[in-house]
Design a protein around this motif. Structure first.
Motif, PDB file in Angstrom:
ATOM      1  N   LEU A  33       0.855  -1.187   0.000  1.00 40.54           N
ATOM      2  CA  LEU A  33       0.000   0.000   0.000  1.00 40.54           C
ATOM      3  C   LEU A  33       0.891   1.237   0.000  1.00 40.54           C
ATOM      4  O   LEU A  33       1.545   1.542   0.990  1.00 40.54           O
ATOM      5  CB  LEU A  33      -0.912  -0.025   1.231  1.00 40.54           C
ATOM      6  CG  LEU A  33      -1.845   1.153   1.451  1.00 40.54           C
ATOM      7  CD1 LEU A  33      -2.758   1.379   0.257  1.00 40.54           C
ATOM      8  CD2 LEU A  33      -2.669   0.932   2.716  1.00 40.54           C
ATOM      9  N   ASP A  34       0.934   1.904  -1.147  1.00 39.26           N
ATOM     10  CA  ASP A  34       1.775   3.093  -1.276  1.00 39.26           C
ATOM     11  C   ASP A  34       1.098   4.092  -2.214  1.00 39.26           C
ATOM     12  O   ASP A  34      -0.067   3.915  -2.566  1.00 39.26           O
ATOM     13  CB  ASP A  34       3.179   2.717  -1.765  1.00 39.26           C
ATOM     14  CG  ASP A  34       3.183   1.994  -3.110  1.00 39.26           C
ATOM     15  OD1 ASP A  34       2.228   2.156  -3.906  1.00 39.26           O
ATOM     16  OD2 ASP A  34       4.150   1.256  -3.372  1.00 39.26           O
ATOM     17  N   HIS A  35       1.820   5.128  -2.604  1.00 40.20           N
ATOM     18  CA  HIS A  35       1.198   6.179  -3.416  1.00 40.20           C
ATOM     19  C   HIS A  35       0.741   5.677  -4.786  1.00 40.20           C
ATOM     20  O   HIS A  35      -0.122   6.286  -5.411  1.00 40.20           O
ATOM     21  CB  HIS A  35       2.116   7.404  -3.540  1.00 40.20           C
ATOM     22  CG  HIS A  35       3.332   7.195  -4.379  1.00 40.20           C
ATOM     23  ND1 HIS A  35       4.454   6.544  -3.918  1.00 40.20           N
ATOM     24  CD2 HIS A  35       3.585   7.542  -5.653  1.00 40.20           C
ATOM     25  CE1 HIS A  35       5.354   6.513  -4.875  1.00 40.20           C
ATOM     26  NE2 HIS A  35       4.866   7.108  -5.936  1.00 40.20           N
ATOM     27  N   HIS A  36       1.269   4.565  -5.256  1.00 41.68           N
ATOM     28  CA  HIS A  36       0.847   4.006  -6.540  1.00 41.68           C
ATOM     29  C   HIS A  36      -0.452   3.210  -6.428  1.00 41.68           C
ATOM     30  O   HIS A  36      -1.170   3.048  -7.418  1.00 41.68           O
ATOM     31  CB  HIS A  36       1.926   3.085  -7.125  1.00 41.68           C
ATOM     32  CG  HIS A  36       3.189   3.791  -7.472  1.00 41.68           C
ATOM     33  ND1 HIS A  36       3.291   4.686  -8.507  1.00 41.68           N
ATOM     34  CD2 HIS A  36       4.415   3.741  -6.890  1.00 41.68           C
ATOM     35  CE1 HIS A  36       4.517   5.164  -8.564  1.00 41.68           C
ATOM     36  NE2 HIS A  36       5.223   4.611  -7.600  1.00 41.68           N
ATOM     37  N   THR A  37      -0.756   2.695  -5.238  1.00 43.73           N
ATOM     38  CA  THR A  37      -1.879   1.774  -5.081  1.00 43.73           C
ATOM     39  C   THR A  37      -2.964   2.279  -4.129  1.00 43.73           C
ATOM     40  O   THR A  37      -4.020   1.657  -4.013  1.00 43.73           O
ATOM     41  CB  THR A  37      -1.376   0.414  -4.560  1.00 43.73           C
ATOM     42  OG1 THR A  37      -0.728   0.597  -3.289  1.00 43.73           O
ATOM     43  CG2 THR A  37      -0.394  -0.226  -5.539  1.00 43.73           C
ATOM     44  N   ALA A  38      -2.720   3.384  -3.471  1.00 42.23           N
ATOM     45  CA  ALA A  38      -3.607   3.854  -2.396  1.00 42.23           C
ATOM     46  C   ALA A  38      -5.032   4.156  -2.856  1.00 42.23           C
ATOM     47  O   ALA A  38      -5.979   3.966  -2.088  1.00 42.23           O
ATOM     48  CB  ALA A  38      -3.008   5.081  -1.715  1.00 42.23           C
ATOM     49  N   ASP A  39      -5.199   4.603  -4.086  1.00 42.22           N
ATOM     50  CA  ASP A  39      -6.551   4.943  -4.555  1.00 42.22           C
ATOM     51  C   ASP A  39      -7.486   3.739  -4.534  1.00 42.22           C
ATOM     52  O   ASP A  39      -8.680   3.884  -4.283  1.00 42.22           O
ATOM     53  CB  ASP A  39      -6.515   5.543  -5.962  1.00 42.22           C
ATOM     54  CG  ASP A  39      -6.061   6.992  -5.962  1.00 42.22           C
ATOM     55  OD1 ASP A  39      -6.100   7.636  -4.889  1.00 42.22           O
ATOM     56  OD2 ASP A  39      -5.658   7.482  -7.028  1.00 42.22           O
ATOM     57  N   PHE A  65       3.558  -4.043   3.162  1.00 43.11           N
ATOM     58  CA  PHE A  65       4.203  -2.729   3.222  1.00 43.11           C
ATOM     59  C   PHE A  65       3.136  -1.657   3.189  1.00 43.11           C
ATOM     60  O   PHE A  65       2.125  -1.791   2.510  1.00 43.11           O
ATOM     61  CB  PHE A  65       5.153  -2.539   2.018  1.00 43.11           C
ATOM     62  CG  PHE A  65       5.736  -1.160   1.938  1.00 43.11           C
ATOM     63  CD1 PHE A  65       6.836  -0.814   2.700  1.00 43.11           C
ATOM     64  CD2 PHE A  65       5.168  -0.198   1.123  1.00 43.11           C
ATOM     65  CE1 PHE A  65       7.367   0.478   2.646  1.00 43.11           C
ATOM     66  CE2 PHE A  65       5.689   1.090   1.048  1.00 43.11           C
ATOM     67  CZ  PHE A  65       6.793   1.420   1.812  1.00 43.11           C
ATOM     68  N   MET A  66       3.383  -0.568   3.931  1.00 41.76           N
ATOM     69  CA  MET A  66       2.502   0.591   3.871  1.00 41.76           C
ATOM     70  C   MET A  66       3.332   1.833   4.129  1.00 41.76           C
ATOM     71  O   MET A  66       4.140   1.871   5.064  1.00 41.76           O
ATOM     72  CB  MET A  66       1.393   0.495   4.919  1.00 41.76           C
ATOM     73  CG  MET A  66       0.403   1.651   4.809  1.00 41.76           C
ATOM     74  SD  MET A  66      -0.901   1.581   6.039  1.00 41.76           S
ATOM     75  CE  MET A  66      -0.018   2.239   7.438  1.00 41.76           C
ATOM     76  N   ASP A  67       3.129   2.855   3.316  1.00 46.02           N
ATOM     77  CA  ASP A  67       3.812   4.123   3.547  1.00 46.02           C
ATOM     78  C   ASP A  67       2.813   5.159   4.057  1.00 46.02           C
ATOM     79  O   ASP A  67       1.671   4.836   4.384  1.00 46.02           O
ATOM     80  CB  ASP A  67       4.548   4.595   2.286  1.00 46.02           C
ATOM     81  CG  ASP A  67       3.637   5.027   1.148  1.00 46.02           C
ATOM     82  OD1 ASP A  67       2.395   5.072   1.328  1.00 46.02           O
ATOM     83  OD2 ASP A  67       4.163   5.323   0.062  1.00 46.02           O
ATOM     84  N   SER A  68       3.242   6.408   4.138  1.00 44.22           N
ATOM     85  CA  SER A  68       2.388   7.465   4.695  1.00 44.22           C
ATOM     86  C   SER A  68       1.145   7.709   3.853  1.00 44.22           C
ATOM     87  O   SER A  68       0.113   8.141   4.384  1.00 44.22           O
ATOM     88  CB  SER A  68       3.184   8.763   4.850  1.00 44.22           C
ATOM     89  OG  SER A  68       3.650   9.212   3.587  1.00 44.22           O
ATOM     90  N   THR A  69       1.183   7.427   2.564  1.00 38.20           N
ATOM     91  CA  THR A  69      -0.002   7.580   1.725  1.00 38.20           C
ATOM     92  C   THR A  69      -1.092   6.622   2.186  1.00 38.20           C
ATOM     93  O   THR A  69      -2.263   6.979   2.278  1.00 38.20           O
ATOM     94  CB  THR A  69       0.328   7.327   0.241  1.00 38.20           C
ATOM     95  OG1 THR A  69       1.461   8.102  -0.121  1.00 38.20           O
ATOM     96  CG2 THR A  69      -0.835   7.677  -0.643  1.00 38.20           C
ATOM     97  N   GLY A  70      -0.715   5.402   2.481  1.00 37.31           N
ATOM     98  CA  GLY A  70      -1.668   4.426   3.000  1.00 37.31           C
ATOM     99  C   GLY A  70      -2.241   4.853   4.339  1.00 37.31           C
ATOM    100  O   GLY A  70      -3.443   4.700   4.585  1.00 37.31           O
TER     101      GLY A  70
END
Length: 122
Positions: A33-39, A65-70
């Motif tokens: 889950l990141d800025h490419h997949t968050a939508d 995995f998860m970044d701040s976008t998630g």
């Protein structure tokens, strides 16, 4: 009452599956889950609330995995669910995902459960 899977979608390295369990929408998130997949997750969670499921149980156990976008997606879903009288419950976070919540202090604004079973029993 578990109605089985009512929706499933993938985008890149993320897969989201939705099923209903009583008054809850159980959203299982697997992959990254990141800025490419968050939508994909944002659309899924918002759709659940729009369909009348304000109690969202997010099964994070297969999330790698998860970044701040998630994190921002989950925070936005929390606001939307709470506005409808519900909330977001997080279940089964792996250490790498839990670390994002610990670093930011966001675990304080979510109900966090060790397992999906515990979240559904709450």
């Amino acid at each position: 009452m578990d109605r089985g899977t009512v929706g499933s979608a993938s985008r890149g390295r993320l897969h989201v599956e939705i099923r209903h369990h009583g008054a809850s929408a159980v959203v299982t998130v697997s992959g990254e889950l990141d800025h490419h997949t968050a939508d994909l997750l944002r659309e899924s969670l918002e759709g659940c609330v729009d369909d009348g499921y304000a109690r969202l149980v997010v099964d994070c156990s297969p999330l790698e995995f998860m970044d701040s976008t998630g994190l921002n997606v989950l925070l936005g879903a929390r606001l939307k669910a709470e506005a409808e009288g519900g909330g977001v419950h997080l279940a089964g976070m792996q250490p790498v995902v839990a670390r994002v919540f610990e670093i930011t202090g966001a675990e304080a604004v979510f109900t966090v459960h060790d397992s999906l079973d515990a979240a559904l029993a709450d």
